[in-house]
Design a protein around this motif. Structure first.
Motif, short mmCIF file in Angstrom:
data_model
loop_
_atom_site.label_atom_id
_atom_site.label_comp_id
_atom_site.label_asym_id
_atom_site.label_seq_id
_atom_site.Cartn_x
_atom_site.Cartn_y
_atom_site.Cartn_z
N ALA A 510 48.01 33.39 27.21
CA ALA A 510 48.85 32.74 26.21
C ALA A 510 49.51 31.48 26.76
O ALA A 510 49.71 30.50 26.04
N VAL A 511 49.81 31.50 28.06
CA VAL A 511 50.49 30.36 28.67
C VAL A 511 49.52 29.22 28.98
O VAL A 511 49.76 28.06 28.64
N THR A 512 48.41 29.55 29.63
CA THR A 512 47.50 28.51 30.12
C THR A 512 46.37 28.17 29.15
O THR A 512 45.79 27.09 29.24
N ARG A 513 46.06 29.09 28.24
CA ARG A 513 44.92 28.93 27.34
C ARG A 513 43.61 28.80 28.10
O ARG A 513 42.62 28.29 27.58
N LYS A 514 43.58 29.26 29.36
CA LYS A 514 42.38 29.23 30.17
C LYS A 514 41.82 30.64 30.30
O LYS A 514 42.48 31.53 30.83
N LYS A 515 40.61 30.85 29.81
CA LYS A 515 40.01 32.17 29.78
C LYS A 515 39.08 32.34 30.98
O LYS A 515 37.88 32.12 30.90
N THR A 516 39.65 32.75 32.11
CA THR A 516 38.85 33.00 33.30
C THR A 516 38.07 34.30 33.14
O THR A 516 38.38 35.11 32.25
N PRO A 517 37.05 34.56 33.98
CA PRO A 517 36.31 35.82 33.87
C PRO A 517 37.20 37.05 34.00
O PRO A 517 36.99 38.05 33.30
#
Length: 972
Positions: A510-517
């Motif tokens: 929610a904070v970074t909007r980065k969807k890591t594996p």
């Protein structure tokens, strides 16, 4: 995972020397060497299982009769009564005849060939193949051709010099044997010593002392004796000699070295099941099973920066397929178990020879297992799908009733085989897998499996637990409770650990909007339909049902965070793990029961009994809401997770710095407006875990544990709605009931009596810029009685440990401890006292709330009433922290000493928290909005979240918001 365990090995509490087993034909006294063994007579239940021998076979084998060993074909190694420098040589007098083969006709389990890309992530690959392979119970995984890890066991120092212990296995008795108590007493085999090798599944530093079977008990159980010690080199030669003698050509002549006969897997398999099913020959073999890799060594390289010599070594030592790393990979819930449980988290080694066996069993806690064959001859596996586990168990009990009557937990002993052919006749599906060197075998949850070795080999195995295992693990511990069987690990600890990890990554997304594996993996198991959410929800429902069954007669106490860290806590009756909840009584405060058996603990009255809860039901339900995706619950639990895990603090800071906080998608106003325990707060602020509830804590004697019950809070009463009547006022004879609150609080702060300083807790929330909050702090102060406002009474103020919420402040009447007020804020704690006092005055005198101006002026004196601003108390509390570890408090104090104020002149710490106006790192909008959010109610927060972050946001709303900010800035 293959396992070869004794009857005592089911206990999770056995120490290294606690496995005591024996094996014998009968229990008659007398020298074992002087009496020849008795004939093998199958029990009535086992006779139908043995295949009938036709006349041709009888000619080959001869009639079975009670004759001495010299007249009966046998295969067994000599055993020296004293330690020997060289291992024994097998003496073989029987002959293999392929015409007697009993090879079962079963289908093969699937084989998978992962690509290099597939092979990068073991847990992702297991998840990928699960839908296709779980139906078979087991599957075979062949690594990419280039994956060839070096094996340290082949190094000369290990191969030729390191000794390992073995066990003697009587292959002909694995299926056809009589119960020990009813076997003939006239003749018996030579018995070995009782095993002293401790291959157990026990958590480190166990406090249990009643789990071992005595030697006398072991004498009455069928198991595996202790064999000689071997090196790997010696054991390989021993097996070669055994196989050469056993599988020699029919005329008895040995082939030349260049043309030595080597039996195929199907030949060995057919002969193995002939021995097991017919039991016409005595066959003894050795097995080096369940060897602890921490002691003997692993077949995989272990990561050590100092010892790595090449990039290849680094690659294999850090690989996820390296079984030393597998259990604690990200995504395996076993990573939340801090202890190195041997055989579960730390791999076991298995050194086999021809016919050595791992009998039918299911993994502890129904875990997955992964077995890798480092070197040597193939290993033959048989698997049964987990969905047919019950039908397998029923078939075993039906076909071997005498053995189960003697040992109801026979399937936990790993000493019994049953032919796949017979199981198929009973409608149980069985599948075969032949594992060769360099290949993996994966077993699935609750899948029974067994097998044997085709010759000398060396394998290694460990458990792993992807999130989808949790539902199987819950079923396992509930079954163990009914069977009164000890568990190997704390299922609730793993469940809560996985939930906290998942929530943290939901917050990070929610904070970074980065969807890591990693984030993607955790996100897949969340939401309302996620496997993790379902597992947690199911456990919470079970907890609620058990608490409701107990009723309201038990006092409820908050469990200390370290309740089960220093020692294991399990139910006195069923051994259920007590990480989440426990019950006890004043009569035996160190004896505990699970909620199911709370009433069986003692015969004391209910008022003396209490229940310990790590989390209240409201907190647990809020945890479920966080997993379902509710932003407010995610924010609060993520903050708690960060506080508990220091490694996440820096990651959280980096996430906040990389991108401004953005809320996750709103799930609709109808859901977000539901009441919950956790309130959305700004970063770094304290989470209020007790919303719209009053937490009542009770202490019994000198215990550190604290109880928590809920009831409607007096702060829920809206004083403004109370109808006005007459202007009758109550006369309060107290110097604190004056119109000058500063003077009154001055006198109060000096009249506080310190009873106990408590102990320092160097964690966030255990101090502020104004005061230190030691755990166990206790003070006394005199104030107006909430029971009788015409009198003064003593109040006891305390600081307790609320676990996830940090310190919990409690105020109680010394003369009536049941009248108490608790909150995560010292100020709010005393506000509750004042509100209760107002209500009592209104009730007695029919006096309107608006007229109680003197009491209203005292609503913000929490720190003074606790004594935190008293010079004497400050001096005592500062002495607890001579090294100034509580930086927030000491930094502010140092600044004041040097004439530097960290806040604006005239601005209190609390005002800054409410508005955040003085923080130069915030822009104008963020600063003012934070102040607005801090003042909002939960319903207002939910609505605001929907407006700012939901799908309904638009330009018009943004303009209105901007206008609102401008007005707020201009307002005084």
């Amino acid at each position: 995972m293959e396992k070869v365990e004794s009857p005592a090995a089911e206990s999770k509490a056995m120490e290294v020397d606690s496995e005591k087993e024996s094996i014998k034909r009968d229990s008659s006294p007398g020298p074992p060497d002087s009496t020849p063994p008795s004939p093998k007579v199958a029990s009535p239940a086992a006779e139908p299982l043995a295949m009938e021998v036709d006349s041709e076979k009888q000619t080959i084998k001869g009639e079975r009769s009670p004759e001495p060993d010299s007249e009966k074909p046998s295969i067994k190694g000599e055993r020296s009564p004293e330690p020997v420098s060289a291992p024994p040589s097998p003496k073989v007098s029987a002959k293999w005849n392929p015409l007697e083969a009993c090879r079962p006709l079963v289908d093969d389990a699937p084989i998978f060939y992962p690509t290099n890309e597939d092979f990068e992530d073991p847990l992702a690959y297991i998840e990928k193949l699960r839908s296709r392979a779980e139906l078979f119970g087991i599957c075979r995984i062949v690594p990419p051709v280039a994956w060839k890890p070096p094996c340290p066991l082949k190094e000369k120092e290990v191969w030729e010099k390191s000794k390992f212990p073995t066990r003697i296995q009587l292959i002909d008795l694995l299926q056809n044997r009589e119960p020990i108590q009813t076997s003939p007493k006239s003749k018996k085999r030579k018995r070995g010593r009782v095993s002293k090798i401790g291959y157990s599944r026990r958590r480190r530093d166990s406090g249990s002392d009643n789990d071992d079977d005595s030697p006398e008990d072991a004498e009455g159980k069928f198991g595996f004796q202790t064999g000689p010690d071997f090196t790997l080199e010696e054991f390989q030669k021993f097996d070669e000699c055994f196989k050469e003698s056993y599988f020699q050509v029919e005329n008895g002549s040995k082939a030349s070295e260049s043309k030595k006969f080597k039996p195929k897997v199907k030949d060995i398999e057919g002969e193995y099941w002939r021995i097991v099913e017919q039991a016409s020959d005595e066959v003894e073999v050795y097995y080096g099973a369940d060897l602890e890799t921490k002691k003997f060594g692993s077949g995989f390289l272990k990561y050590s920066p100092e010892s790595l010599k090449s990039l290849e070594e680094h690659e294999y030592s850090t690989s996820g397929w390296n079984l030393n790393n597998l259990s604690r990979l990200p995504g395996s819930v076993l990573s939340f178990e801090s202890c190195d449980i041997s055989g579960v988290i730390v791999p076991w080694l298995y050194v086999g020879m021809c016919f050595s066996t791992f009998c039918w069993h299911v993994e502890d806690h129904h875990l997955y297992s992964l077995n890798y064959l480092h070197t040597g001859d193939p290993k033959v596996w048989y698997g049964i799908p987990g969905s047919h586990a019950a039908s397998f168990e029923n078939a075993m009990k039906k076909l071997l009733p005498d053995l189960f009557e003697e040992q109801p937990d026979l399937l936990h002993q790993l000493v019994t085989q049953l032919s796949p052919s017979i199981l198929k006749e009973q409608g149980v599906p069985v599948y075969r897998a032949v594992q060769r060197s360099g290949e993996f075998i994966l077993t699935f949850p609750k899948a029974y499996h067994s097998g044997f070795n085709c010759g000398f080999n060396c394998a290694e195995a460990v458990n792993v637990a992807p999130v989808d295992w949790l539902v199987h693990g819950q079923d396992a511990v509930e079954g163990y409770s009914k069977q009164r069987r000890k568990s190997s690990l704390s299922h609730d600890k793993l469940l809560l650990g996985a939930a906290m990890e998942a929530i943290y990554y939901l917050w990070e997304l929610a904070v970074t909007r980065k969807k890591t594996p990693v984030i993607a993996r955790w996100k897949r198991v969340c939401s309302e339909d996620g496997s993790l959410t379902k597992a947690v929800k199911k456990r919470v429902e079970m907890e609620a049902e058990r608490l409701n069954h107990l009723g309201d007669s038990y006092s409820v106490i908050k469990m200390e965070g370290d309740f089960d860290i220093k020692r294991e806590r399990e139910c006195f009756f069923c051994f259920y793990d007590l990480h989440m909840s426990a019950s006890s009584c004043k009569c035996s405060p160190n004896r505990f029961a699970c909620l199911t058996h709370a009433k069986d603990l003692c015969s004391c009255e209910s008022k003396d009994r209490f229940v310990l809860l790590r989390h209240t039901l409201d907190e647990l339900r809020s945890l479920v809401r966080a997993l379902e995706g509710y932003p407010d619950a995610i924010e609060a639990w993520a903050r708690i997770g960060r506080d508990q895990n220091p490694s996440r603090q820096q990651r959280a800071k980096e996430a906040m710095d990389s991108k401004s906080t953005s809320c996750s998608k709103s799930r609709g106003s109808s859901k977000t407006q539901q009441q919950n325990n956790l309130q959305l707060g700004s970063e770094g602020s304290q989470s209020d875990l007790v919303t719209n509830k009053e937490v009542e804590l009770k202490q019994d004697g000198d215990q550190d544990a604290h109880g928590i019950t809920t009831k409607p809070a007096v702060t829920d009463v809206k004083l403004g709605e109370i109808g006005k009547s007459n202007e009758k006022k109550i006369a309060v004879k107290s110097d604190v009931g004056c119109s000058e609150p500063d003077a009154a609080t001055n006198r109060l702060s000096h009249s506080v009596e310190l009873l106990k300083s408590g102990s320092l807790v160097v964690k966030k929330l255990w101090c502020s810029k104004q005061a230190i909050y030691p755990k166990g702090f206790k003070s006394r102060v005199q104030f107006i009685s909430v029971l009788d406002p015409t009198k003064l009474t003593n109040y006891i103020s305390e600081v307790l440990d609320a676990g996830l919420a940090g310190p919990l402040f409690r105020v109680s009447l010394e003369e009536c401890p049941s009248e108490n007020f608790s909150n995560v804020s010292a100020e709010k704690c005393w506000q509750m006292v004042i509100q209760r006092l107002k209500l009592e005055i209104i009730k007695r005198c029919d006096q309107p709330a608006s007229s109680l101006t003197a009491l209203q002026a005292l609503e913000n004196i929490g720190l003074e009433m606790f004594g935190f601003l008293s010079p004497q108390v400050i001096q005592a509390l500062e002495a607890l922290d001579p090294k100034h570890q509580l930086e927030e408090y000491w930094n502010q104090k140092t600044a004041k000493v040097f004439g530097v104020e960290l806040t604006k002149e005239g601005e209190k710490d609390g005002d800054k928290e409410k508005g955040g106006a003085s923080d130069p790192s915030m822009d104008r909008d963020t600063r003012l909005l934070r102040g607005l959010l801090k003042k909002a109610t939960p319903e207002e927060l939910a609505m605001m979240h929907g407006l700012l972050c939901g799908e309904t946001r638009n330009t018009e709303l943004q303009e209105e918001l901007s206008s609102l900010v401008d007005k707020m800035e201009k307002s005084p």
